[in-house]
Design a protein around this motif. Structure first.
Motif, PDB file in Angstrom:
ATOM      1  N   GLY A 280       0.820  -1.204   0.000  1.00 22.46           N
ATOM      2  CA  GLY A 280       0.000   0.000   0.000  1.00 22.46           C
ATOM      3  C   GLY A 280       0.857   1.259   0.000  1.00 22.46           C
ATOM      4  O   GLY A 280       0.552   2.230  -0.705  1.00 22.46           O
ATOM      5  N   GLU A 281       1.929   1.228   0.789  1.00 21.38           N
ATOM      6  CA  GLU A 281       2.821   2.386   0.861  1.00 21.38           C
ATOM      7  C   GLU A 281       3.467   2.681  -0.489  1.00 21.38           C
ATOM      8  O   GLU A 281       3.665   3.840  -0.853  1.00 21.38           O
ATOM      9  N   LEU A 282       3.794   1.632  -1.217  1.00 21.22           N
ATOM     10  CA  LEU A 282       4.408   1.832  -2.533  1.00 21.22           C
ATOM     11  C   LEU A 282       3.442   2.563  -3.466  1.00 21.22           C
ATOM     12  O   LEU A 282       3.839   3.413  -4.269  1.00 21.22           O
ATOM     13  N   VAL A 283       2.171   2.242  -3.306  1.00 21.83           N
ATOM     14  CA  VAL A 283       1.141   2.895  -4.121  1.00 21.83           C
ATOM     15  C   VAL A 283       0.974   4.345  -3.657  1.00 21.83           C
ATOM     16  O   VAL A 283       1.036   5.294  -4.434  1.00 21.83           O
ATOM     17  N   ARG A 284       0.796   4.501  -2.339  1.00 19.55           N
ATOM     18  CA  ARG A 284       0.456   5.800  -1.773  1.00 19.55           C
ATOM     19  C   ARG A 284       1.611   6.807  -1.915  1.00 19.55           C
ATOM     20  O   ARG A 284       1.425   7.925  -2.363  1.00 19.55           O
ATOM     21  N   LEU A 285       2.843   6.375  -1.574  1.00 18.52           N
ATOM     22  CA  LEU A 285       3.964   7.303  -1.545  1.00 18.52           C
ATOM     23  C   LEU A 285       4.603   7.534  -2.912  1.00 18.52           C
ATOM     24  O   LEU A 285       5.132   8.598  -3.179  1.00 18.52           O
ATOM     25  N   PHE A 286       4.591   6.505  -3.775  1.00 15.89           N
ATOM     26  CA  PHE A 286       5.349   6.618  -5.028  1.00 15.89           C
ATOM     27  C   PHE A 286       4.482   6.481  -6.273  1.00 15.89           C
ATOM     28  O   PHE A 286       4.982   6.612  -7.387  1.00 15.89           O
ATOM     29  N   ASP A 311       6.730  -7.415  -8.715  1.00 17.08           N
ATOM     30  CA  ASP A 311       7.112  -6.762  -9.967  1.00 17.08           C
ATOM     31  C   ASP A 311       6.596  -5.330  -9.821  1.00 17.08           C
ATOM     32  O   ASP A 311       5.385  -5.093  -9.755  1.00 17.08           O
ATOM     33  N   LEU A 312       7.532  -4.370  -9.712  1.00 15.38           N
ATOM     34  CA  LEU A 312       7.156  -3.003  -9.390  1.00 15.38           C
ATOM     35  C   LEU A 312       6.938  -2.208 -10.681  1.00 15.38           C
ATOM     36  O   LEU A 312       7.886  -1.795 -11.340  1.00 15.38           O
ATOM     37  N   LEU A 313       5.658  -2.023 -11.036  1.00 15.14           N
ATOM     38  CA  LEU A 313       5.354  -1.338 -12.280  1.00 15.14           C
ATOM     39  C   LEU A 313       5.231   0.168 -12.041  1.00 15.14           C
ATOM     40  O   LEU A 313       4.854   0.596 -10.946  1.00 15.14           O
ATOM     41  N   GLY A 314       5.553   0.953 -13.070  1.00 17.05           N
ATOM     42  CA  GLY A 314       5.391   2.404 -12.975  1.00 17.05           C
ATOM     43  C   GLY A 314       6.659   3.119 -13.392  1.00 17.05           C
ATOM     44  O   GLY A 314       7.589   2.501 -13.926  1.00 17.05           O
ATOM     45  N   ASP A 315       6.692   4.397 -13.126  1.00 17.98           N
ATOM     46  CA  ASP A 315       7.798   5.258 -13.525  1.00 17.98           C
ATOM     47  C   ASP A 315       9.131   4.737 -12.985  1.00 17.98           C
ATOM     48  O   ASP A 315       9.261   4.442 -11.794  1.00 17.98           O
ATOM     49  N   GLY A 316      10.155   4.625 -13.854  1.00 20.81           N
ATOM     50  CA  GLY A 316      11.457   4.073 -13.479  1.00 20.81           C
ATOM     51  C   GLY A 316      12.118   4.849 -12.359  1.00 20.81           C
ATOM     52  O   GLY A 316      12.629   4.264 -11.406  1.00 20.81           O
ATOM     53  N   GLY A 317      12.099   6.167 -12.454  1.00 22.21           N
ATOM     54  CA  GLY A 317      12.710   7.010 -11.434  1.00 22.21           C
ATOM     55  C   GLY A 317      12.042   6.810 -10.092  1.00 22.21           C
ATOM     56  O   GLY A 317      12.710   6.672  -9.065  1.00 22.21           O
ATOM     57  N   LYS A 318      10.710   6.743 -10.114  1.00 24.12           N
ATOM     58  CA  LYS A 318       9.959   6.534  -8.871  1.00 24.12           C
ATOM     59  C   LYS A 318      10.314   5.185  -8.250  1.00 24.12           C
ATOM     60  O   LYS A 318      10.425   5.061  -7.028  1.00 24.12           O
ATOM     61  N   ARG A 324      15.219   2.848  -2.741  1.00 19.83           N
ATOM     62  CA  ARG A 324      16.025   3.534  -1.719  1.00 19.83           C
ATOM     63  C   ARG A 324      15.247   3.655  -0.415  1.00 19.83           C
ATOM     64  O   ARG A 324      15.782   3.438   0.662  1.00 19.83           O
ATOM     65  N   TRP A 325      13.963   3.987  -0.549  1.00 18.91           N
ATOM     66  CA  TRP A 325      13.103   4.140   0.629  1.00 18.91           C
ATOM     67  C   TRP A 325      13.008   2.839   1.433  1.00 18.91           C
ATOM     68  O   TRP A 325      13.131   2.834   2.652  1.00 18.91           O
ATOM     69  N   ILE A 326      12.886   1.746   0.704  1.00 15.93           N
ATOM     70  CA  ILE A 326      12.804   0.442   1.378  1.00 15.93           C
ATOM     71  C   ILE A 326      14.103   0.175   2.135  1.00 15.93           C
ATOM     72  O   ILE A 326      14.109  -0.214   3.295  1.00 15.93           O
ATOM     73  N   ARG A 327      15.224   0.437   1.440  1.00 11.29           N
ATOM     74  CA  ARG A 327      16.535   0.191   2.072  1.00 11.29           C
ATOM     75  C   ARG A 327      16.725   1.050   3.314  1.00 11.29           C
ATOM     76  O   ARG A 327      17.237   0.580   4.318  1.00 11.29           O
ATOM     77  N   GLU A 328      16.298   2.312   3.205  1.00 10.67           N
ATOM     78  CA  GLU A 328      16.480   3.227   4.339  1.00 10.67           C
ATOM     79  C   GLU A 328      15.702   2.760   5.570  1.00 10.67           C
ATOM     80  O   GLU A 328      16.107   3.007   6.700  1.00 10.67           O
ATOM     81  N   LYS A 329      14.581   2.099   5.307  1.00  8.63           N
ATOM     82  CA  LYS A 329      13.813   1.559   6.430  1.00  8.63           C
ATOM     83  C   LYS A 329      14.536   0.392   7.119  1.00  8.63           C
ATOM     84  O   LYS A 329      14.098  -0.100   8.158  1.00  8.63           O
TER      85      LYS A 329
END
Ligand SMILES: Nc1ncnc2c1ncn2[C@@H]1O[C@H](COP(=O)(O)OP(=O)(O)O)[C@@H](O)[C@H]1O
Ligand SMILES: [Mg+2]
Lengths: 337, 219
Positions: A280-286, A311-318, A324-329
């Motif tokens: 959900g966070e991946l959807v909401r934040l990115f 499989d993370l679909l969507g904008d490559g930069g996002k 990075r966000w996942i790693r930082e957590k």
């Protein structure tokens, strides 16, 4: 202080040209009350290692300390006493076929010179501990594998050892029985505050009851640490192999011809992390669309442990930002493509 | 086939002689052969009282003894027999070669039985701090008991057969009777009687041995 301390342990079988070096300098230490796993493929030297601990096998060089005492320095008599402080259970149970369950449990008490009149009471206490009171009069041939191992455990605990050595103790058992024996070992360990060394070629067994693990390959420890750490971020190829085998996922999606449309990730969630609304966070934040290919929650001992393959679909930069966000957590994430 | 009173008396006497020779030698054979068999196992490389030098010597002596045919062996050990019994003639004297020959057989049979015990069982006992003596007496021998009964049965039957050669040195017994009367004096009825008696006795020994084996088998 470490109750078992192994330093520079080497063991070779045979002499001269035919010598086979089975242990090539093992260092490890097991803390009091710890459940320590040793995992490795068959032939890695695990049994030889554990047999050096109670000196069923004589090390070629190096030292094994039990409670600070070098087992190589013990006289025969002291060695027998030391062995009584270490119970051992085996893959093939190794019960006396000529004795009943009760007779088998009585054996180590007799060997320790316990007063004969006290033995029957202690035997029933031990059989009760392993849930086999009703089988006291049965011979091993009349018992199932799981029951035989329960007798083995009762026997190993007879002289109140502080250490329990388990060499592939569940490898001859079916999955259900394995689970029940592991629960029993774990319960007893907690109740008696035992230090347990668990040897297994199955990572599943280690995950279920161990606090720490050493991964062995060809006579060496190639990776060591808390089971949670080793499991969530395996470093050595052998360790990865074991972890993969359990997760049955990851790169296989690619090997099997799956064509990812975005970034293919494997995320390991540990403890509290399992409860987070991760996707959900991946959807909401990115603003990304995670396609969940596999989700799997297991336990490492008492810690929940989840694995997600997405499989993370969507904008490559996002997507890069999200990784990075996942790693930082502090969550372990592996990019598979 | 009817036997005369005198023939029956001879049969009785010969039976008693055979019984005497076989029972005494069986007792001695078990008392000496089993420990020797135990030694042949525990002195092996990797076993609880490893001693490869002594193992080889004992193995050699056992094999040498076993390779001499029994009639020759009787003659060969006469000096020892004289030393132990005072004479080399008679039922008691025959006990010496009989025991020696049967005890090495018993040792090898014991060895075979003991080697069948999975090594893990012995290691488990070691891991529980059991002494070597305890491992031998409380693990190895009890675990091998059915096989040992089988071995004793074989030894007894072999002894019955060997004791037939006791006549060579005046030991008497059923075999001697059969040869002296049945062969040299053409009294075939005596021959038949002894053969039937031996067959029945061997059969009974085997049945009794099998029953013991069954009673103690827990596998
Ligand atoms: N007594 C022995 N003599 C010779 N080689 C041995 C002996 N015990 C073990 N080995 C060899 O040592 C290696 C490691 O064996 P082991 O410690 O049983 O491994 P594992 O328990 O990890 O399967 C194997 O190659 C095995 O053949
Ligand atoms: Mg092994």
């Amino acid at each position: 202080m470490a109750i078992i301390e192994i330093k520079g342990l080497r063991k070779s079988f045979g002499k001269g040209d035919k010598a086979l070096e089975v242990l090539r300098g093992i260092d490890l230490s097991v803390g009091e009350g710890e459940v320590y796993g040793v995992v490795g493929l068959s032939g890695a030297g695990k049994s030889t290692l554990v047999r050096c601990i109670n000196r069923l096998e004589r090390p070629s060089s190096g030292q094994v300390f039990i409670d600070g005492k070098d087992v190589m320095s013990l006289s025969d008599r002291q060695l027998r006493d030391a062995r009584r402080s270490m119970g051992m259970i085996f893959q093939s149970f190794n019960l006396l076929s000529s004795r009943t369950a009760a007779g088998n449990v009585a054996f180590p008490l007799e060997a320790a010179g316990v007063d004969k009149t006290l033995i029957p009471a202690r035997v029933s206490e031990l059989l009760e501990l392993v849930g086999l009171s009703d089988k006291a009069a049965s011979y091993p041939a009349q018992l199932s594998g799981g029951q035989k191992q329960r007798v083995g455990i009762a026997r190993a605990l007879a002289n109140n050892p502080r250490i329990l050595l388990c060499d592939e103790a569940t490898s001859a058992l079916d999955p259900q029985t394995t689970a029940s024996i592991l629960v029993l070992i774990s319960d007893i360990q907690k109740r008696l505050g035992l230090t347990v060394v668990v040897i297994s070629h199955e990572m599943q067994v280690i995950m279920e009851i161990c606090d720490r693990v050493a991964v062995m390959e060809r006579g060496e420890v190639v990776e060591e640490g808390s089971v949670v750490d080793v499991f969530s971020s395996p470093k050595h190829p052998v360790t990865r192999g074991f972890v993969e085998l359990i997760l049955k996922s990851g790169s296989r999606f690619l090997e099997n011809g799956y064509a990812p449309r975005g970034r293919l990730l494997r995320v390991s969630l540990i403890g509290e992390g399992v409860q987070e609304p991760f996707a959900g966070e991946l959807v909401r934040l990115f603003g990304l669309s995670p396609v969940i290919l596999q989700a799997h929650v297991d336990h490492i001992k008492d810690t929940p442990f989840g694995t997600l393959v997405i499989d993370l679909l969507g904008d490559g930069g996002k997507a890069e930002e999200a990784i990075r966000w996942i790693r930082e957590k502090g969550t372990a994430v592996e990019v598979l493509n | 086939m009817l036997l005369t009173a005198q023939q029956i008396l001879m049969l009785k006497k010969a039976s008693l002689e055979t019984f005497y020779m076989v029972s005494v030698t069986t007792a001695l054979t078990v008392l000496a052969g089993v420990p020797l068999g135990v030694l042949l196992v525990v002195m092996r490389p990797g076993h609880i009282l490893e001693n490869s030098w002594a193992y080889r010597v004992v193995g050699l002596v056992v094999n040498a003894t076993r390779s001499v045919p029994f009639p020759i062996f009787i003659v060969f050990v006469i000096p020892l027999t004289r030393f132990l019994v005072g004479t080399s003639i008679g039922s008691t004297a025959v006990i010496v070669p009989l025991t020696l020959a049967a005890l090495v057989l018993m040792a090898r049979l014991t060895e075979t039985c003991l080697l069948e015990i999975p090594h893990g069982v012995i290691e488990a006992a070691q891991s529980m701090g059991a002494s070597s003596w305890r491992i031998i007496t409380r693990v190895m021998l009890p675990e091998a008991l059915p096989g040992l009964f089988m071995a004793v049965t074989i030894a007894v039957i072999t002894l019955i057969s060997y004791s037939a050669m006791a006549g060579m040195v005046g030991g008497g017994g059923l075999g001697d009777l059969a040869i002296r009367y049945g062969y040299h004096r053409y009294q075939t009825d005596i021959m038949w009687a002894t053969v039937i008696l031996l067959v029945v006795v061997v059969q009974l020994v085997q049945l009794f041995g099998d029953a013991l084996v069954r009673k103690f088998t827990r596998r």
